[in-house]
Scaffold this motif. Structure first.
Motif, mmCIF file in Angstrom:
data_model
loop_
_atom_site.group_PDB
_atom_site.id
_atom_site.type_symbol
_atom_site.label_atom_id
_atom_site.label_comp_id
_atom_site.label_asym_id
_atom_site.label_seq_id
_atom_site.Cartn_x
_atom_site.Cartn_y
_atom_site.Cartn_z
ATOM 1 N N LEU A 75 17.246 -35.904 -20.974
ATOM 2 C CA LEU A 75 15.831 -36.275 -20.822
ATOM 3 C C LEU A 75 14.949 -35.776 -21.962
ATOM 4 O O LEU A 75 13.795 -36.190 -22.083
ATOM 5 C CB LEU A 75 15.295 -35.765 -19.478
ATOM 6 C CG LEU A 75 15.858 -36.500 -18.252
ATOM 7 C CD1 LEU A 75 15.401 -35.827 -16.962
ATOM 8 C CD2 LEU A 75 15.419 -37.968 -18.239
ATOM 9 N N CYS A 109 13.657 -38.715 -23.692
ATOM 10 C CA CYS A 109 12.953 -39.798 -22.988
ATOM 11 C C CYS A 109 11.466 -39.782 -23.319
ATOM 12 O O CYS A 109 10.965 -38.825 -23.916
ATOM 13 C CB CYS A 109 13.186 -39.691 -21.471
ATOM 14 S SG CYS A 109 12.108 -38.528 -20.615
ATOM 15 N N ILE A 138 8.257 -38.898 -22.145
ATOM 16 C CA ILE A 138 7.806 -38.082 -21.005
ATOM 17 C C ILE A 138 6.512 -38.593 -20.368
ATOM 18 O O ILE A 138 6.228 -38.276 -19.231
ATOM 19 C CB ILE A 138 7.667 -36.569 -21.323
ATOM 20 C CG1 ILE A 138 6.853 -36.326 -22.568
ATOM 21 C CG2 ILE A 138 9.020 -35.906 -21.405
ATOM 22 C CD1 ILE A 138 6.545 -34.865 -22.796
ATOM 23 N N LEU A 153 7.870 -40.617 -17.398
ATOM 24 C CA LEU A 153 9.075 -39.956 -16.890
ATOM 25 C C LEU A 153 9.721 -40.718 -15.728
ATOM 26 O O LEU A 153 10.934 -40.923 -15.720
ATOM 27 C CB LEU A 153 8.736 -38.511 -16.475
ATOM 28 C CG LEU A 153 9.894 -37.663 -15.969
ATOM 29 C CD1 LEU A 153 10.998 -37.546 -17.019
ATOM 30 C CD2 LEU A 153 9.401 -36.262 -15.571
#
Ligand code: DX5
Ligand code: ZN
Length: 221
Positions: A9, A12, A14, A17
Motif C-alpha cells: 500500500l 497506492c 492514499i 485509499l
C-alpha cells in the motif's frame, strides 16, 4: 507452496485509499502488505497503527505488517489491536534472544511471525529463528523506499533459505515485477510483495495475474 500476491500500500494513492484497496481486491491480491517505518531504522517514515486498523477493518484480505522500526517489540499489542494478520521484524534490530522473544510474543497474540533480512545479511542468519517463524522476508532492495531496482544478488540467498526450510513461506520485497517474480520463484520464493509494479500500472488485475502466472511457471518447488 501456494503463490501469493501482496500489493504494498506504500505505492497506492492514499487520497483514495478505500478505492485503492477495492482495486487490489478485485485484481486478485491475496495479502495486503503494509510498511511501517520509523525514520530511524530506515531514512523514511510512513504510516502508523491507525492506518493499519482502517485497512484491516475495511478489507477481508489479511493485513501483513512489515515493521521497519528499531523497537517493534513495544508495539505487539498495538499491532494486534490494529488487526494485523502477520508481523515481520528485521533481525538486526536486537540481539538474537530478544528477536526470539518478539517473534514468540507475535505468535502468542495470534499473529503470524516473520523475520526480514536486509540485503547485507546472509541466508544463514535466518537459521536460529526457523522454529519461531511462519515466513522469511528476503529484502530485494535496501528497505525504506518504494520504486527501487531489484537486486539480483539476492536470488542465491532465496535458494539457500529454500534449501534450509522446504515448507516455509518465503517473501520477497522490493523491485518485484513479472520478470523479477519469475526469477525469485525459480529460486524458491512464493510470496511476492509489489508496490510500484501493481499500483502504478494501468491494469492492476492484468499485472497481478501476469505476476502470479510468471511465478507459477517458473517455480521449481
Ligand atoms: C520498501 C518496502 C516495500 C515497498 C516495495 O522498503 O518494504 O514494501 O513498498 O515497493 P516496490 O514494489 O515499489 O519496490
Ligand atoms: Zn515492505
Amino acid at each position: 507452496m501456494k503463490i501469493f500476491a501482496a500489493p504494498s500500500l506504500l505505492a497506492c494513492d492514499i487520497m483514495n485509499l478505500a478505492s485503492e484497496i477495492r482495486r487490489a481486491e478485485a485484481a486478485g491480491a491475496d495479502i495486503l502488505h503494509l510498511d511501517i517505518m520509523d525514520g530511524v531504522y530506515v531514512p523514511n517514515m510512513s504510516f502508523g497503527f491507525g492506518f493499519v486498523k482502517a485497512v484491516s477493518s475495511f478489507s477481508k484480505l489479511p493485513a501483513d505488517v512489515h515493521m521497519m522500526t528499531v523497537c517493534p517489540g513495544k508495539y505487539i499489542d498495538s499491532l494486534k489491536d490494529a488487526g494485523a494478520w502477520g508481523v515481520t521484524v528485521h533481525h538486526d534490530i536486537a540481539p538474537r534472544d530478544e528477536i526470539i522473544k518478539i517473534l514468540s510474543d507475535i505468535r502468542k497474540n495470534g499473529m503470524r511471525a516473520s523475520v526480514a533480512l536486509r540485503p547485507a545479511f546472509p541466508a544463514s542468519d535466518i537459521e536460529p529463528f526457523l522454529p519461531y517463524i511462519d515466513m522469511a522476508l528476503v529484502m530485494t532492495v535496501e528497505p525504506g523506499f518504494g520504486g527501487q531496482r531489484f537486486m539480483p544478488d539476492m536470488l542465491e540467498k532465496i535458494s539457500e533459505i529454500r534449501r534450509m526450510a522446504p515448507s516455509l513461506d518465503i517473501q520477497v520485497d522490493g523491485g518485484i515485477t513479472c520478470e523479477t517474480a519469475s526469477l525469485c520463484a525459480a529460486a524458491g520464493a512464493n510470496v511476492f510483495v509489489a508496490g510500484t509494479s501493481l499500483f502504478k500500472s494501468d491494469d492492476m488485475a492484468l499485472e497481478t495475474a501476469k505476476m502470479k502466472k510468471a511465478a507459477e511457471d517458473a517455480r521449481k518447488y
